[in-house]
Structure formats: C-alpha cells, structure tokens
Design an enzyme around this catalytic site. Structure first.
Site, PDB file in Angstrom:
ATOM      1  N   LYS A 157       0.825  -1.217   0.000  1.00 46.16           N
ATOM      2  CA  LYS A 157       0.000   0.000   0.000  1.00 46.16           C
ATOM      3  C   LYS A 157       0.856   1.263   0.000  1.00 46.16           C
ATOM      4  O   LYS A 157       0.486   2.251  -0.623  1.00 46.16           O
ATOM      5  CB  LYS A 157      -0.968  -0.007   1.198  1.00 46.16           C
ATOM      6  CG  LYS A 157      -2.070  -1.043   1.036  1.00 46.16           C
ATOM      7  CD  LYS A 157      -3.287  -0.795   1.903  1.00 46.16           C
ATOM      8  CE  LYS A 157      -4.387  -1.766   1.512  1.00 46.16           C
ATOM      9  NZ  LYS A 157      -5.535  -1.759   2.392  1.00 46.16           N
ATOM     10  N   LYS A 207      -4.447 -10.225  -5.584  1.00 47.12           N
ATOM     11  CA  LYS A 207      -5.617 -10.405  -4.707  1.00 47.12           C
ATOM     12  C   LYS A 207      -6.805  -9.566  -5.193  1.00 47.12           C
ATOM     13  O   LYS A 207      -6.608  -8.439  -5.646  1.00 47.12           O
ATOM     14  CB  LYS A 207      -5.223  -9.937  -3.292  1.00 47.12           C
ATOM     15  CG  LYS A 207      -6.251 -10.241  -2.228  1.00 47.12           C
ATOM     16  CD  LYS A 207      -5.829  -9.693  -0.878  1.00 47.12           C
ATOM     17  CE  LYS A 207      -6.191  -8.244  -0.699  1.00 47.12           C
ATOM     18  NZ  LYS A 207      -6.405  -7.826   0.691  1.00 47.12           N
ATOM     19  N   LYS A 262     -11.294  -4.744  -2.476  1.00 47.63           N
ATOM     20  CA  LYS A 262     -12.466  -3.872  -2.572  1.00 47.63           C
ATOM     21  C   LYS A 262     -12.103  -2.432  -2.900  1.00 47.63           C
ATOM     22  O   LYS A 262     -12.939  -1.675  -3.365  1.00 47.63           O
ATOM     23  CB  LYS A 262     -13.313  -3.961  -1.301  1.00 47.63           C
ATOM     24  CG  LYS A 262     -12.708  -3.289  -0.084  1.00 47.63           C
ATOM     25  CD  LYS A 262     -13.676  -3.290   1.069  1.00 47.63           C
ATOM     26  CE  LYS A 262     -13.212  -4.164   2.209  1.00 47.63           C
ATOM     27  NZ  LYS A 262     -11.908  -3.828   2.785  1.00 47.63           N
TER      28      LYS A 262
HETATM   29  N1  AQP Z   1      -9.274 -11.546  -2.058  1.00 52.22           N
HETATM   30  C1  AQP Z   1      -9.555 -12.036  -0.868  1.00 52.22           C
HETATM   31  N2  AQP Z   1      -9.682 -13.375  -0.685  1.00 52.22           N
HETATM   32  C2  AQP Z   1      -9.993 -13.880   0.539  1.00 52.22           C
HETATM   33  N3  AQP Z   1     -10.172 -13.112   1.642  1.00 52.22           N
HETATM   34  C3  AQP Z   1     -10.056 -11.779   1.491  1.00 52.22           C
HETATM   35  N4  AQP Z   1     -10.178 -10.754   2.358  1.00 52.22           N
HETATM   36  C4  AQP Z   1      -9.962  -9.591   1.716  1.00 52.22           C
HETATM   37  N5  AQP Z   1      -9.699  -9.824   0.426  1.00 52.22           N
HETATM   38  C5  AQP Z   1      -9.747 -11.179   0.256  1.00 52.22           C
HETATM   39  C6  AQP Z   1     -10.517 -10.907   3.764  1.00 52.22           C
HETATM   40  O1  AQP Z   1     -11.595 -10.022   4.032  1.00 52.22           O
HETATM   41  C7  AQP Z   1     -11.431  -9.472   5.333  1.00 52.22           C
HETATM   42  C8  AQP Z   1     -11.495  -7.974   5.256  1.00 52.22           C
HETATM   43  O2  AQP Z   1     -10.306  -7.390   5.080  1.00 52.22           O
HETATM   44  P1  AQP Z   1     -10.057  -5.843   5.291  1.00 52.22           P
HETATM   45  O3  AQP Z   1     -11.196  -5.034   4.875  1.00 52.22           O
HETATM   46  O4  AQP Z   1      -9.613  -5.598   6.676  1.00 52.22           O
HETATM   47  O5  AQP Z   1      -8.840  -5.519   4.388  1.00 52.22           O
HETATM   48  P2  AQP Z   1      -8.117  -6.299   3.300  1.00 52.22           P
HETATM   49  O6  AQP Z   1      -7.709  -7.645   3.770  1.00 52.22           O
HETATM   50  O7  AQP Z   1      -7.002  -5.407   2.824  1.00 52.22           O
HETATM   51  O8  AQP Z   1      -9.285  -6.443   2.209  1.00 52.22           O
HETATM   52  P3  AQP Z   1      -9.481  -5.729   0.842  1.00 52.22           P
HETATM   53  O9  AQP Z   1     -10.814  -6.122   0.303  1.00 52.22           O
HETATM   54  O10 AQP Z   1      -8.311  -5.974  -0.068  1.00 52.22           O
HETATM   55  O11 AQP Z   1      -9.542  -4.206   1.231  1.00 52.22           O
HETATM   56  P4  AQP Z   1      -8.661  -3.013   0.738  1.00 52.22           P
HETATM   57  O12 AQP Z   1      -8.783  -3.019  -0.750  1.00 52.22           O
HETATM   58  O13 AQP Z   1      -9.267  -1.803   1.371  1.00 52.22           O
HETATM   59  O14 AQP Z   1      -7.256  -3.250   1.218  1.00 52.22           O
HETATM   60  C9  AQP Z   1     -10.126 -10.037   5.902  1.00 52.22           C
HETATM   61  O15 AQP Z   1     -10.426 -11.167   6.677  1.00 52.22           O
HETATM   62  C10 AQP Z   1      -9.381 -10.435   4.659  1.00 52.22           C
HETATM   63  O16 AQP Z   1      -8.448 -11.463   4.885  1.00 52.22           O
END
Ligand code: AQP
Length: 334
Positions: A118, A199, A202
């Site tokens: 990030k 990955k 969102k």
């Molecule tokens: N691609 C993924 N596959 C499986 N699990 C996922 N998680 C996120 N992306 C995947 C799981 O969802 C939960 C929420 O995570 P978060 O919102 O704390 O942040 P993150 O892991 O960084 O998720 P994102 O969607 O990628 O958000 P952004 O884009 O904002 O960084 C966690 O349990 C994560 O493992």
C-alpha cells in the site's frame, strides 16, 4: 451474545469500509463467520479507523461503514450469537494502540507485506499506514479473543499481534490472551478476475476486477464471462500455469462447499464457457437473497444505527476493563 454463551471461546474479526465488499471478503471472511457463529461468542467490527489509513471521502466513509454492517446482517450474522459495532465508537481501541506502540519495534511494522504494497501506491505515507497492524492487535486483544477468522492476506498481521502480546505479557505480566488465526480451507485468497496473479481487493476501481456483493446479476455475469483465463483448454487447479481457471474453480468450490475432487468431476470434459456460466449462476444464486435482505434493511436507516449503538454499548465494558488492566500493569493507573 447471550449469557449462556459466556463459556464459549471468543471470536473477533472485522472489515474495513474502504470500498464495496467483494466475493473475496465474503468467501475469505464473512461466510465462515456465519457458518461457525453458533460455536463461539462472536464480536464483529466495522473497522473505520483502519480505513482512514488511506485517503477516504468523509461522506462515503460514513455511508460505507453502515453498508458493511448491514451486509454482515444480510449475509446471515445472527445477533443472538454476535455483537456488531463500529470501531471508532469504542475509544479504547485508539488508547490501547498507543500503549502497544510503546512495545512494538518499527522494524516489525516495516516488514509487513500489506504496508509495503500500500505504501508503494502512495506519494506520501501516513504514520497510520505503518501503524495499522498495531491498531489491529488492539482490536483483537481488547476482547480476550481466542480466534480470529480472516483471509490469508491477514495471516502476517495476526502473527505480529501474537508477537506484540508475547512481548507485552513478558514485560508487564500476563495481561492479554494470545489469539490464534482461523483461515478457511477454500476461498482464503480470491484473485482479481482481470489479473488472477493479484488479490481481489475492494478498494480497486478497475472494471472487471472484483465481484461486489451488491452488484446486479447482469454485472456479476458480465465480469465472470470476461474473466482472464488461458489457452490451455484444460480445467484444473493449477495456480502456477492456470491462475485464472484456478481462481474460478476456487470461487466455485468455496461458494458451493464442494471438495476439489467433486468440482473437477463436475467439469470433466467441459470448456471454459461452461465453467464461467456455472460460476456465474452459483455466485448470483448466493448473492440474490443477500441483496434482497440488504435492501429491505437499508430502507430504514435508523435500524442499523440502533443495532450498532446496542452492539457498542454491550461490549464497551469488556474493552474498558482490558484497557484498564493494561494501564495498571504499565504503572499509569492505580
Ligand atoms: N481476495 C480475498 N480473498 C480472501 N479473503 C479476502 N479478504 C480480503 N480480500 C480477500 C478478507 O476479508 C477481510 C477484510 O479485510 P479488510 O477489509 O480488513 O482488508 P483487506 O484484507 O485489505 O481487504 P481488501 O478487500 O483488499 O480491502 P482493501 O482493498 O481496502 O485493502 C479479511 O479477513 C481479509 O483477509
């Protein structure tokens, strides 16, 4: 949370309101929270303070925070077994973060993969982005958490949480429970449909990258039918050579609760067109009732405000007690 559940082990997890929730968030986290909720005493948080570690539009952040909480409920989180709340509603999270900062070497934080990824995308890196895993440790250990169900990307942060607990407990005496990570067998790492080496996230706004929980069926189908595959013309779990096909199979396997073997049998002799069509049908069939429940509950904005207030009021004493014990052990409270 009910009284007779107090003997059950505690589960804590959360999601950032940093965009539209994806099928990755569902399969990696929420689906498993729902499946296991009866076995634990659960606390699920919408981690708005974490979302602030990268730039956010204030109005969108406020609205997405409510949207994520409503999606927890629409996906099947049951308030009989779970409390849901917004992280910033309990100030102990920020207060404990400061205390934990004092025992956390900067080198531990600089090694985190998510920080490296990030920060590479930011012109100016906020201290909050580096400190993100310490806030996450505070979230978890304030509630004497035993288990943290997350996707695989969060495993490294959980290991860091454990290191912080071990260091704090050795410096100041037994204060925090040492939590363990729970990672699902299938769906732990859903990849982008446009780029199956990365990955699914969102916060990405690339067209065709993610399947969002609130996308209309037409959009879901279109994104899946356009997903990147390969020219091997072979349906197999082979993440090295066939990352796109493997990703579609993984989504299908996780959503249908089938074994790898059963999935391969189902698609034996079929082409990529059939695979994509069936994945689309399975995703749409799963998301349609979730979307219906979401829209029904979202029609009354007061509903979620009340649930979030009750959730925070119910668990705040737990957080305040554990914060007090930490402060006392550190010598700043009597
Ligand atoms: N691609 C993924 N596959 C499986 N699990 C996922 N998680 C996120 N992306 C995947 C799981 O969802 C939960 C929420 O995570 P978060 O919102 O704390 O942040 P993150 O892991 O960084 O998720 P994102 O969607 O990628 O958000 P952004 O884009 O904002 O960084 C966690 O349990 C994560 O493992």
């Amino acid at each position: 949370m009910t009284d007779n559940q107090s003997t059950k082990k505690r589960v804590f997890s959360g999601i950032q309101p940093s965009g539209n929730l994806t099928i990755g968030n569902y399969l990696g986290a929420i689906k498993n929270w729902v499946a296991e909720q009866h076995n634990y005493d659960n606390i699920f948080c919408v981690v708005d303070l974490h979302a602030l570690t990268v730039p956010q539009d204030p109005q969108v952040l406020f609205q997405k925070t409510r949207e994520v909480a409503l999606l927890y409920l629409a996906c099947g989180i049951d308030l009989e077994h779970c409390a849901i709340f917004v992280q910033s509603d309990i100030t102990a999270h920020s207060e404990l973060t400061w205390l934990l900062n004092t025992v956390t070497p900067v080198g531990w934080l600089e090694r985190m993969t998510q920080y490296k990824d990030k920060s590479a995308k930011q012109e100016s890196i906020g201290t909050g982005l580096l400190d993100y895993p310490v806030l996450m440790a505070a979230d978890i250990i304030l509630y004497d958490t035993h288990y943290v169900p997350v996707g695989e990307d969060q495993k490294q942060h959980l290991e860091l949480t454990r290191d912080i607990v071990l260091r704090f407990n050795s410096l100041y005496g037994d204060t925090f429970v040492l939590p363990e990570v729970l990672i699902p067998k299938a769906g732990a790492r859903v990849k982008g449909l446009d780029d199956p080496t990365a990955k699914m996230s969102k916060s990405s706004d690339k067209q065709g990258h993610a399947l969002h929980l609130l996308d209309p069926p037409k959009v879901l189908r279109k994104s899946i039918m356009r997903a990147t595959t390969d020219s091997e013309n072979r349906i197999a779990f082979d993440p090295e050579k066939q990352a796109g096909v493997t990703n579609l199979l993984t989504i299908y396997q996780a959503i249908t609760n089938m074994s790898e073997e059963a999935v391969l049998n189902e698609f034996d002799g079929e082409g990529y067109g059939t695979l994509k069509k069936r994945v689309a049908e399975a995703v749409i069939e799963t998301l349609e009732p979730i979307q219906k429940r979401y829209h029904e509950m979202a029609a009354d904005p007061a509903y979620i405000e009340q649930i979030l207030k009750e959730g925070a009021d119910r668990i705040r004493p737990l957080a305040e007690h554990r914060l007090y014990v930490a402060q006392k052990n550190m010598g700043i409270r009597k």
